[in-house]
Design an enzyme around this catalytic site. Structure first.
Site, PDB file in Angstrom:
ATOM      1  N   GLN A 237       0.943  -1.143   0.049  1.00  0.00           N
ATOM      2  CA  GLN A 237       0.019  -0.151   0.032  1.00  0.00           C
ATOM      3  C   GLN A 237       0.843   1.232  -0.025  1.00  0.00           C
ATOM      4  OE1 GLN A 237      -3.024  -2.027   3.050  1.00  0.00           O
ATOM      5  NE2 GLN A 237      -3.340  -0.018   2.771  1.00  0.00           N
ATOM      6  N   ARG A 384      -9.107  -0.304   7.476  1.00  0.00           N
ATOM      7  CA  ARG A 384     -10.178   0.833   6.613  1.00  0.00           C
ATOM      8  C   ARG A 384     -10.535   1.922   7.925  1.00  0.00           C
ATOM      9  NH1 ARG A 384     -13.999  -1.203   2.400  1.00  0.00           N
ATOM     10  NH2 ARG A 384     -14.702   0.743   1.287  1.00  0.00           N
ATOM     11  N   CYS A 385      -9.354   2.491   8.431  1.00  0.00           N
ATOM     12  CA  CYS A 385      -9.639   3.371   9.398  1.00  0.00           C
ATOM     13  C   CYS A 385      -8.370   4.074   9.476  1.00  0.00           C
ATOM     14  CB  CYS A 385      -9.935   2.961  10.791  1.00  0.00           C
ATOM     15  SG  CYS A 385      -8.932   2.819  12.005  1.00  0.00           S
ATOM     16  N   GLU A 760     -12.843   5.070   4.358  1.00  0.00           N
ATOM     17  CA  GLU A 760     -13.184   4.282   5.547  1.00  0.00           C
ATOM     18  C   GLU A 760     -14.453   4.580   6.429  1.00  0.00           C
ATOM     19  OE1 GLU A 760      -9.316   6.100   6.946  1.00  0.00           O
ATOM     20  OE2 GLU A 760     -10.565   6.768   8.628  1.00  0.00           O
TER      21      GLU A 760
END
Ligand code: CDP
Length: 806
Positions: A237, A384-385, A760
């Site tokens: 990522q 996802r945060c 997110e």
């Protein structure tokens, strides 16, 4: 204007710029099986690596015998910690300032920890070899419970740190303690609690869960002995960070490392950090002189690469009798597993957890987090945060419901009374965050009207009465939440990774014919970046989005960037893209002025061209100016039309949302049926409403999975009992409810195009909304808090505890 001349609006529409539901360009290859993932990378003479892993949660490694493994036909070499020590790589630094074993060095500290790496001509031969590595273990006492980690006689997890009283973030209180981190005003908060009319206190646990990208982590390392160059393909990522960390660890000069993230099949934070698989593949390629591929299995992924959450929050709220919050206080134990490999910005060992005052106007607040070691896999990623914002949002939204229940108020009314008001923005929270913009009451009101909240509460009242009369065995729950997010790490004054400031970048080159390429340091894992960055450029430069190629994931060509996680791409790289466009546009304006023989100031921008003020017939389109930039620039100006921008945001952006969930629970089976889920999101200016909707659908589905069934569970011996999709709930289209999405648009005042992140938000807001709905179903029976996950068995058990099966 003659009838054939397109209007400005028509020309703008043709560009497919910001606001357009442009179809995802990357899907042309993804839907035809033409994506290029790491698994598609096949190099001549490539070898394959596979790990032998620990069957125990905690053990001393007495002996490793690789003889039988090495004898398997096709096995080329076997690496152990002893081999890695010869190149000083038996341990590696983590992003959190700790060190982590690459291969077991004297101990194993969690089940499935990497012990030996077998390299072979085929994946099968490597797996056969891995099975035959003979390891002699002596089992040690195990602790998998973070709440017992700092007990006086708790098993020592990290022998290597036993005597160390200082950690990367200050004093250590206990041999299993990693860090203490606090925020807010303790004295003022304690004083407010002493004076409070009403208080609540609840242990709110967010269990250990795991991001589930469909593609697991993998890489191909290829070391060229002649040139001294390392090429590393991987599911990264943050490719530039991998290059820098790779250089620091391996001592290979950074310019000799070429990191390529091809297409990535989902990341969700799981693919941010550096894993033993990467290090072992690199060493294996150096040792064998051949490319080496490592592919993680699903079990390896679920049980060893970075987990998320595992936060245990003792939460308190103080309020007046009439329902105005006066203070909040939270003490948290954070389980980081066996090594602190949490992917946070360096200064934030508990991430951005102090966003825990949420959407509410708390006059004072305080939080303290203690990180601890246990015999579990390392990690603590932002699934996802943004660095623990999900834990914070879950905690405050559950606590607000618990307080509303104690006050006898409707949870929506209680929220409405305490939401930060529109006129308070920019708002400084009790923890010091500066919320950039918001219109919370409008969002919650719109949500309540959309679902006819009042009517739902009336229906629930009647159902509860019918339940009490024994006429139904079904309970109805309504979950309502309002969340505030903090995304776009980050301002470099607040955030860095290993000292590298968290800015981001975009480089745009416009070609002579008016098409171009944009290269960025972010990396899409399915979020549609190739589509949306081009839309920003289309609007900013007046060139059709179809004429812009977007390239990410190659550290040789992209400007340095910190990667994609925590919904930072739009807030940071989206801003860099707009700013690079503006540099290009400024140059194009000078060229236009020269060609039209007017002063720069006499020109105005109209969608895709500069025109002379008061004489709009005289104009030069961006396409014409692109051509001119390569053959007709003003004297003294450099030819070409390109720019790069490194954008250091002045602040985070603060997206928000109001969600409502309606569900029915069968108390005899524990079955939960989600009847309705409405999600209103505000992410500032919307670049592509269709992509936003897709992001929200995906995030809500993850939230549904987390709230309703997911937990990475360990038994007392340290066995991970949920290491496959047979035991770990991954919702499919069959279980997933229908999503209703909605929006408001409150631009960020400091972002060049007013955009905030969105990816997110649905995960952050969805989890507390489901949990509040389940808890709300039981609240009238006196239940205050049922821990997640809310799978059938646990819901049935909650009903049992309330005496509903008598
Ligand atoms: O960093 P990441 O890409 O995961 O998150 P993001 O910045 O929230 O963007 C996710 C996707 O939503 C991207 O394709 C964005 O361009 C799109 N998006 C949008 O269209 N409008 C916004 N205001 C925010 C994101």
């Amino acid at each position: 204007m003659n009838a054939q001349t397109p209007t400005s609006a028509e020309r703008a529409e043709k560009l497919e710029g910001m606001g357009c539901k442009r179809k995802r360009v990357e899907d042309i290859r993804f839907t035809q099986g033409k994506g290029n993932y790491v698994d598609d990378v096949k190099m001549p003479n490539m070898l394959y690596g596979e790990f032998n892993r620990s069957p125990y949660g905690h053990a001393r490694v007495k002996k490793i015998d690789t003889t039988k493994a090495a004898a398997v036909p096709g096995v080329v070499a076997v690496l152990t910690a002893e081999t890695l020590k010869t190149v000083n790589l038996a341990w590696m630094p983590t992003l959190a300032g700790d060190v982590q074993m690459v291969l077991a060095d004297g101990y194993v500290l969690f089940q499935n920890q990497e012990v030996a790496f077998v390299i072979a001509e085929s994946r099968e031969a490597a797996a056969d070899g891995a099975d035959l590595v003979d390891v002699e273990y002596e089992q040690l006492p195990v602790n998998v419970d973070p709440l017992k980690a700092m007990a006086p006689n708790a098993p020592v997890i990290r022998e290597d740190l036993k005597g160390k009283t200082e950690g990367a973030h200050g004093k250590r209180k206990h041999y299993n303690h990693i860090f203490s981190w606090q925020a807010g005003d303790k004295a003022a908060t304690d004083a407010a609690f002493t004076k409070a009319d009403v208080t609540i206190k609840e242990l709110i646990s967010y269990p250990r869960v795991h991001p589930c990208p469909l593609e697991t982590c993998q890489c191909v390392a290829s070391f060229d002995k002649i040139k001294g160059d390392l090429t590393l393909y991987g599911t990264f990522q943050a490719p530039h960070v991998i290059r820098t960390v790779g250089s620091l660890i391996s001592k290979i000069p950074e310019h000799k490392i070429h990191v390529i993230s091809p297409d990535v099949g989902g990341g969700f934070g799981n693919k941010v950090g550096a894993y033993p698989g990467y290090i072992c593949s690199i060493v294996a390629s150096i040792v064998t002189g051949r490319p080496v591929k490592w592919t993680e299995s699903r079990i390896d992924n679920l049980s060893t690469t970075a987990f998320a959450r595992d936060f245990h929050m003792d939460m308190e709220i103080a309020a007046t009798k009439d329902g105005k919050v006066t203070a909040m206080r939270c003490y948290t134990i954070a389980d980081h597993g066996a090594f602190d490999a949490c992917a946070n910005a360096t200064k934030w060992p508990a991430g951005l957890f102090s966003i825990i005052s949420g959407s509410y106007d708390f006059p004072t607040a305080y939080c303290l987090v203690d990180g601890v070691y246990t015999n579990k896999a390392p990690g603590g990623v932002a699934y996802r945060c943004s660095f623990r914002v999900t834990e914070a949002a879950y905690c405050i939204e559950r606590a607000m419901d618990i307080m509303a229940q104690k006050l006898g108020m409707d949870p929506a009314d209680f929220r409405m009374k305490n939401l930060i008001r529109r006129e308070q923005f920019p708002y400084t929270s009790a923890f010091g965050w500066q919320y950039d913009s918001g219109d919370y009451q409008t969002a919650l009101t719109k949500a309540m009207e959309a679902v006819n909240y009042k009517k739902l509460r009336e229906e629930q009242k009647q159902k509860r009465e019918a339940f009490k009369r024994g006429e139904t065995r079904e309970l109805m729950g309504i979950g309502v939440i309002h969340f505030t997010e903090i995304v776009g790490a980050g301002p470099s004054r607040a955030c860095d990774i290993l000292g590298i400031a968290m800015f981001d970048s975009a480089e745009i080159r416009i070609h002579p014919t008016g098409s171009g390429i944009c290269r960025l340091g972010t990396k899409s894992q399915g979020q549609g970046h190739e589509t949306t960055y081009a839309q920003i450029i289309a609007t900013e430069l007046g060139l059709p989005a179809d004429n812009i190629a977007v390239e990410e994931g190659n550290t040789d060509t992209a400007p340095y960037g910190l990667g994609t996680y925590g919904s930072r791409s739009t807030p940071v790289s989206g801003a860099a893209t707009a700013m690079a466009c503006r540099k290009i546009k400024a140059k194009a304006q000078m060229i236009a002025a020269y060609m039209l023989e007017v002063h720069d100031d006499d020109l105005e921008w109209d969608v895709d061209r500069f025109r002379v003020k008061g004489n709009p017939e005289r104009s030069k389109t961006m396409t014409e100016l692109a051509w001119a930039a390569y053959h007709e620039v003003p004297p003294g100006m450099e030819p070409g039309l390109e720019a790069v921008d490194y954008y250091d945001p002045p602040n985070f952006t603060f997206p928000f949302g109001a969600y409502i969930c309606v569900l029915d629970i069968d108390v005899d089976t524990g079955t939960v049926n989600v009847r309705r889920f409405y999600a209103l999101d505000d992410c500032g200016r919307r670049i592509n409403p269709m992509i936003i909707e897709g992001q929200i659908h995906g995030g809500l589905t993850e939230a549904f999975g987390i709230a309703m069934g997911q937990e990475i569970h360990y038994d007392d011996e340290g066995n991970v009992t949920t290491a496959s999709f047979l035991d770990y709930f991954l919702p499919t289209a069959v279980e997933t409810p229908h999503w209703e999405t909605d929006w408001t648009e409150t631009p960020s005042p400091h972002h060049p195009i007013g955009a905030k992140g969105v990816g997110e938000s649905p995960n952050v807001g969805g989890v507390p909304c489901f949990s509040n709905a389940v808890n709300d179903a039981f609240a009238f029976l006196g239940s205050t808090h049922i821990q997640m996950p809310h799978d059938h068995w646990r819901v049935w058990t909650a009903a049992e505890k309330l005496g509903l099966h008598a």
